[in-house]
Design an enzyme around this catalytic site. Sequence first.
Site, PDB file in Angstrom:
ATOM      1  N   GLY A  48       0.824  -1.212   0.000  1.00 37.36           N
ATOM      2  CA  GLY A  48       0.000   0.000   0.000  1.00 37.36           C
ATOM      3  C   GLY A  48       0.852   1.254   0.000  1.00 37.36           C
ATOM      4  N   CYS A  49       1.919   1.225   0.776  1.00 38.34           N
ATOM      5  CA  CYS A  49       2.776   2.410   0.905  1.00 38.34           C
ATOM      6  C   CYS A  49       3.528   2.676  -0.386  1.00 38.34           C
ATOM      7  CB  CYS A  49       3.765   2.221   2.044  1.00 38.34           C
ATOM      8  SG  CYS A  49       2.936   1.994   3.619  1.00 38.34           S
ATOM      9  N   THR A  50       3.885   1.605  -1.074  1.00 34.82           N
ATOM     10  CA  THR A  50       4.592   1.752  -2.340  1.00 34.82           C
ATOM     11  C   THR A  50       3.661   2.349  -3.386  1.00 34.82           C
ATOM     12  OG1 THR A  50       6.039  -0.079  -1.800  1.00 34.82           O
ATOM     13  CG2 THR A  50       5.869   0.511  -4.123  1.00 34.82           C
ATOM     14  N   ALA A  53       3.205   6.018  -2.559  1.00 39.05           N
ATOM     15  CA  ALA A  53       4.402   6.811  -2.860  1.00 39.05           C
ATOM     16  C   ALA A  53       4.553   6.994  -4.368  1.00 39.05           C
ATOM     17  CB  ALA A  53       5.644   6.135  -2.275  1.00 39.05           C
TER      18      ALA A  53
END
EC number: 1.11.1.24
Length: 162
Positions: A48-50, A53
């Site tokens: 999710g964070c990738t 970002a």
Amino acid sequence: MKEEAIKVGDKAPDFELERQDGGFFRLYETLREKNVVLYFYPKDSTPGCTKQACEFRDQYEVFEQQGAEVVGVSSDSVESHQRFEQVYKLPFTLISDKGGSIRKLFGVPKKLGLLPGRVTYIIDREGIVRYVFNSMSKPLEHVSTALEVLREINSEAHHHKV
């Protein structure tokens, strides 16, 4: 005593933290020139964070056009941030909130009491929080919502100048 969470209309607390390039990021220094999209996320290089970002990366020029700086915050180390930045060619600042003190300062909630939450704050040049978006499960909406809010802030500023 629980810290009060920062809400819309509050003045954002100033802070200084190490950036992935080893320099220091200071909130109010950046606010002199730009609005800041301060986004807290759980962890470098997780799915999710990738996604989130990379979406900020892909829209980065639009944020620049809207006079905003994107700043990602997690408790990961500076080294971890450097890897994350290099692998995904991230053009914005990542700062390392090692003990989670800035997260506490803003009152970013944890999910299920364990995972650091995913919350985006949009702070205008006066230091006022204009929008708070809290969603663990919609990493991409943080980006699109942030852009909408910045457009609103900018059209207001434009009207005031006239």
